[in-house]
Design an enzyme around this catalytic site. Structure first.
Site, PDB file in Angstrom:
ATOM      1  N   LYS A  56       0.793  -1.232   0.000  1.00  0.00           N
ATOM      2  CA  LYS A  56       0.000   0.000   0.000  1.00  0.00           C
ATOM      3  C   LYS A  56       0.824   1.280   0.000  1.00  0.00           C
ATOM      4  O   LYS A  56       0.382   2.329   0.473  1.00  0.00           O
ATOM      5  CB  LYS A  56      -0.995   0.019   1.205  1.00  0.00           C
ATOM      6  CG  LYS A  56      -1.878  -1.182   1.279  1.00  0.00           C
ATOM      7  CD  LYS A  56      -2.711  -1.333   0.035  1.00  0.00           C
ATOM      8  CE  LYS A  56      -2.860  -2.776  -0.348  1.00  0.00           C
ATOM      9  NZ  LYS A  56      -3.113  -2.956  -1.791  1.00  0.00           N
ATOM     10  N   SER A  57       2.043   1.154  -0.523  1.00  0.00           N
ATOM     11  CA  SER A  57       2.933   2.320  -0.541  1.00  0.00           C
ATOM     12  C   SER A  57       3.154   2.876  -1.940  1.00  0.00           C
ATOM     13  O   SER A  57       3.958   3.785  -2.122  1.00  0.00           O
ATOM     14  CB  SER A  57       4.297   1.923   0.043  1.00  0.00           C
ATOM     15  OG  SER A  57       4.133   1.449   1.349  1.00  0.00           O
ATOM     16  N   GLY A  58       2.491   2.286  -2.941  1.00  0.00           N
ATOM     17  CA  GLY A  58       2.677   2.772  -4.312  1.00  0.00           C
ATOM     18  C   GLY A  58       3.230   1.706  -5.253  1.00  0.00           C
ATOM     19  O   GLY A  58       3.712   2.023  -6.346  1.00  0.00           O
ATOM     20  N   THR A  59       3.127   0.446  -4.844  1.00  0.00           N
ATOM     21  CA  THR A  59       3.653  -0.676  -5.635  1.00  0.00           C
ATOM     22  C   THR A  59       3.082  -0.696  -7.054  1.00  0.00           C
ATOM     23  O   THR A  59       3.829  -0.806  -8.040  1.00  0.00           O
ATOM     24  CB  THR A  59       3.255  -2.011  -4.958  1.00  0.00           C
ATOM     25  OG1 THR A  59       3.327  -1.863  -3.550  1.00  0.00           O
ATOM     26  CG2 THR A  59       4.105  -3.161  -5.440  1.00  0.00           C
ATOM     27  N   HIS A  83       7.465  -7.505  -1.789  1.00  0.00           N
ATOM     28  CA  HIS A  83       7.166  -6.855  -0.503  1.00  0.00           C
ATOM     29  C   HIS A  83       8.066  -7.422   0.604  1.00  0.00           C
ATOM     30  O   HIS A  83       7.918  -7.057   1.762  1.00  0.00           O
ATOM     31  CB  HIS A  83       5.719  -7.132  -0.092  1.00  0.00           C
ATOM     32  CG  HIS A  83       4.690  -6.384  -0.887  1.00  0.00           C
ATOM     33  ND1 HIS A  83       4.834  -5.081  -1.274  1.00  0.00           N
ATOM     34  CD2 HIS A  83       3.457  -6.765  -1.335  1.00  0.00           C
ATOM     35  CE1 HIS A  83       3.751  -4.689  -1.939  1.00  0.00           C
ATOM     36  NE2 HIS A  83       2.901  -5.693  -2.002  1.00  0.00           N
ATOM     37  N   ARG A 113       5.839   5.561   1.659  1.00  0.00           N
ATOM     38  CA  ARG A 113       4.712   6.505   1.668  1.00  0.00           C
ATOM     39  C   ARG A 113       4.395   6.912   3.103  1.00  0.00           C
ATOM     40  O   ARG A 113       4.695   6.133   4.040  1.00  0.00           O
ATOM     41  CB  ARG A 113       3.502   5.771   1.054  1.00  0.00           C
ATOM     42  CG  ARG A 113       2.258   6.575   0.891  1.00  0.00           C
ATOM     43  CD  ARG A 113       1.138   5.706   0.326  1.00  0.00           C
ATOM     44  NE  ARG A 113      -0.003   6.524  -0.050  1.00  0.00           N
ATOM     45  CZ  ARG A 113      -1.166   6.065  -0.462  1.00  0.00           C
ATOM     46  NH1 ARG A 113      -1.339   4.746  -0.586  1.00  0.00           N
ATOM     47  NH2 ARG A 113      -2.154   6.878  -0.773  1.00  0.00           N
ATOM     48  N   ARG A 133      -7.929   2.908  -5.437  1.00  0.00           N
ATOM     49  CA  ARG A 133      -8.991   3.422  -4.568  1.00  0.00           C
ATOM     50  C   ARG A 133      -9.124   4.934  -4.774  1.00  0.00           C
ATOM     51  O   ARG A 133     -10.038   5.384  -5.441  1.00  0.00           O
ATOM     52  CB  ARG A 133      -8.683   3.060  -3.104  1.00  0.00           C
ATOM     53  CG  ARG A 133      -9.847   3.283  -2.133  1.00  0.00           C
ATOM     54  CD  ARG A 133      -9.441   2.957  -0.705  1.00  0.00           C
ATOM     55  NE  ARG A 133      -8.389   3.829  -0.224  1.00  0.00           N
ATOM     56  CZ  ARG A 133      -8.588   4.951   0.456  1.00  0.00           C
ATOM     57  NH1 ARG A 133      -9.814   5.337   0.741  1.00  0.00           N
ATOM     58  NH2 ARG A 133      -7.560   5.708   0.859  1.00  0.00           N
ATOM     59  N   LYS A 134      -8.160   5.721  -4.214  1.00  0.00           N
ATOM     60  CA  LYS A 134      -8.222   7.176  -4.393  1.00  0.00           C
ATOM     61  C   LYS A 134      -6.958   7.730  -5.030  1.00  0.00           C
ATOM     62  O   LYS A 134      -6.995   8.712  -5.755  1.00  0.00           O
ATOM     63  CB  LYS A 134      -8.407   7.857  -3.036  1.00  0.00           C
ATOM     64  CG  LYS A 134      -9.812   7.817  -2.490  1.00  0.00           C
ATOM     65  CD  LYS A 134      -9.945   8.786  -1.325  1.00  0.00           C
ATOM     66  CE  LYS A 134     -11.383   8.844  -0.828  1.00  0.00           C
ATOM     67  NZ  LYS A 134     -11.503   9.682   0.370  1.00  0.00           N
TER      68      LYS A 134
HETATM   69  P1  PAP Z   1       0.012  -3.290  -3.194  1.00  0.00           P
HETATM   70  O1  PAP Z   1       1.261  -3.073  -2.401  1.00  0.00           O
HETATM   71  O2  PAP Z   1      -0.960  -4.197  -2.527  1.00  0.00           O
HETATM   72  O3  PAP Z   1       0.288  -3.661  -4.606  1.00  0.00           O
HETATM   73  P2  PAP Z   1      -0.121  -0.484  -3.653  1.00  0.00           P
HETATM   74  O4  PAP Z   1      -0.186  -0.319  -5.105  1.00  0.00           O
HETATM   75  O5  PAP Z   1       1.195  -0.276  -3.000  1.00  0.00           O
HETATM   76  O6  PAP Z   1      -0.722  -1.888  -3.223  1.00  0.00           O
HETATM   77  O7  PAP Z   1      -1.100   0.512  -2.946  1.00  0.00           O
HETATM   78  C1  PAP Z   1      -2.333   0.869  -3.445  1.00  0.00           C
HETATM   79  C2  PAP Z   1      -2.431   2.372  -3.298  1.00  0.00           C
HETATM   80  O8  PAP Z   1      -1.784   2.992  -4.410  1.00  0.00           O
HETATM   81  C3  PAP Z   1      -3.852   2.846  -3.290  1.00  0.00           C
HETATM   82  O9  PAP Z   1      -3.865   3.992  -2.466  1.00  0.00           O
HETATM   83  P3  PAP Z   1      -5.195   4.523  -1.748  1.00  0.00           P
HETATM   84  O10 PAP Z   1      -5.824   3.375  -1.056  1.00  0.00           O
HETATM   85  O11 PAP Z   1      -4.727   5.566  -0.781  1.00  0.00           O
HETATM   86  O12 PAP Z   1      -6.031   5.112  -2.819  1.00  0.00           O
HETATM   87  C4  PAP Z   1      -4.061   3.170  -4.752  1.00  0.00           C
HETATM   88  O13 PAP Z   1      -5.138   4.024  -5.009  1.00  0.00           O
HETATM   89  C5  PAP Z   1      -2.732   3.819  -5.081  1.00  0.00           C
HETATM   90  N1  PAP Z   1      -2.460   3.812  -6.512  1.00  0.00           N
HETATM   91  C6  PAP Z   1      -2.674   2.810  -7.401  1.00  0.00           C
HETATM   92  N2  PAP Z   1      -2.304   3.185  -8.625  1.00  0.00           N
HETATM   93  C7  PAP Z   1      -1.838   4.447  -8.532  1.00  0.00           C
HETATM   94  C8  PAP Z   1      -1.333   5.383  -9.487  1.00  0.00           C
HETATM   95  N3  PAP Z   1      -1.249   5.085 -10.768  1.00  0.00           N
HETATM   96  N4  PAP Z   1      -0.955   6.605  -9.023  1.00  0.00           N
HETATM   97  C9  PAP Z   1      -1.053   6.928  -7.724  1.00  0.00           C
HETATM   98  N5  PAP Z   1      -1.540   6.083  -6.776  1.00  0.00           N
HETATM   99  C10 PAP Z   1      -1.928   4.863  -7.173  1.00  0.00           C
END
Ligand code: PAP
Length: 326
Positions: free
Chosen positions: A69-72, A131, A153, A291-292
């Site tokens: 959830k850090s931008g993966t 991760h 993040r 999500r957002k």
């Molecule tokens: P993961 O480690 O399980 O793969 P990861 O992608 O790190 O998840 O985290 C998801 C977050 O990245 C979500 O944040 P939020 O819940 O605060 O909204 C998701 O919305 C955000 N995210 C996914 N894609 C992008 C993107 N292209 N640009 C910016 N943020 C993004």
């Protein structure tokens, strides 16, 4: 660390002997186990242990590392677009029809596929994501000079993102899941791949010790200034943009293509699931990864006391890292 090759069955049996925990706020719907200090689902643990025993880093490997959830997802999309830009652009990139998780394999989720691909084509240099905390990475990665990119993040936003992701994945209605409980458990270090302090400390230490092979990227900085961060990333992983490409706006096009606004509206990211999810028995619909995509959603969830508590913890646990986390 033990080097003998273990069978999948041995690993499965071993995991059952580890300490267990289940988040109270997801109504006990999912067990995590503790292995070498981290909490994780059994399926990912199987992948971690298997990778620790079998994965051999190659000099050209690049690892995209993160705490969940850090931008993966974003980092995977950008890295994929960078390394494949001679072959694809925004009109034909596989990112149009695949979630970034299907474009860049994950060490712990896709270890079998990674080993299989290497067997077929040893020169395969797609970045690999993980991760796994630094100290638990397969020995051959830590002993190598492979490049490591670590995205991190604001921890408060990680907690909020994790909370919503878990509710979505396990189908728990938000009104049944007190955020305070999720917050408290996260502060105790109980979350998938947690404790986050150890995760951040491990990579921060690696970047201090070996800055030439460890790049730290901050989600908030990437939101604020995507151009220079995408340039840095491309240079670091050995795919620098030429002056001509810069003039032609290639960087801006990659940023736009990988933006939250663009990826989140694609059909595949609204309704699909990742390859191999069903077999792993951990199904996370693609939409849950989008999500957002904003900085600071924690303000809609945290009380003043929570903010005070987390800031204090960040100070205690992470001030030595020099990371700007508050
Ligand atoms: P993961 O480690 O399980 O793969 P990861 O992608 O790190 O998840 O985290 C998801 C977050 O990245 C979500 O944040 P939020 O819940 O605060 O909204 C998701 O919305 C955000 N995210 C996914 N894609 C992008 C993107 N292209 N640009 C910016 N943020 C993004």
């Amino acid at each position: 660390m033990e080097t003998k090759v273990m069978s999948a069955r041995d690993i499965e049996e071993m995991i059952k002997t580890f300490p267990q925990y289940t988040h109270s706020w997801v109504k006990g719907r999912e067990i995590m186990y503790n292995y070498q200090g981290i909490w994780c689902h059994p399926k990912f643990l199987e992948g971690i242990i298997s990778a620790q025993h079998t994965f051999k880093a190659q000099p050209s490997d690049v690892f995209l590392c993160s705490h969940p959830k850090s931008g993966t997802t974003w980092l995977k999309a950008i890295a994929f677009a960078i390394v494949t830009r001679q072959k694809f652009d925004e009109s034909n990139t596989p990112l149009l029809t695949n979630i970034p998780h299907n474009c860049i394999p994950s060490l712990e989720k896709n270890i079998e596929q990674i080993l299989e691909n290497r067997h077929i084509d040893n020169s395969c240099i797609t970045p690999i994501a993980t991760h796994i905390p630094y100290n638990l990475l397969p020995e051959s990665i830590r002993a190598s000079n492979c490049k490591i990119v670590y995205i991190y993040r604001d921890i408060k936003d990680v907690i909020v993102s994790y909370y919503h992701f878990m509710l979505g994945r396990l189908n728990v209605p938000i009104e049944d899941a007190p955020f305070e409980e999720a917050f408290d458990e996260f502060c105790q270090g109980i979350n998938v791949f947690g404790p986050i302090w150890d995760h951040l400390s491990g990579f921060a230490k690696a970047s201090l010790e070996r800055p030439e092979i460890t790049l730290l990227l901050k989600y908030e900085d990437m939101i604020k200034d995507p151009t220079s961060n995408v340039k840095r990333l491309a240079e670091f992983i050995g795919y620098p943009f030429t002056t001509q490409e810069e003039k032609e706006g290639v960087i801006e096009r990659i940023i736009k293509m990988c933006s939250f606004e663009n990826l989140s509206k694609l059909e595949v990211n609204r309704s699909g699931i990742q390859n191999g999810e069903r077999a792993r028995a951990i199904v996370s619909e693609n939409r849950l990864y989008f999500r957002k995509g904003k900085v600071g959603d924690w303000e809609n969830h945290f009380t003043d006391e929570m903010k005070e508590k987390i800031d204090k913890l960040i100070n205690e646990k992470l001030s030595h890292t020099g990371l700007a986390l508050k």
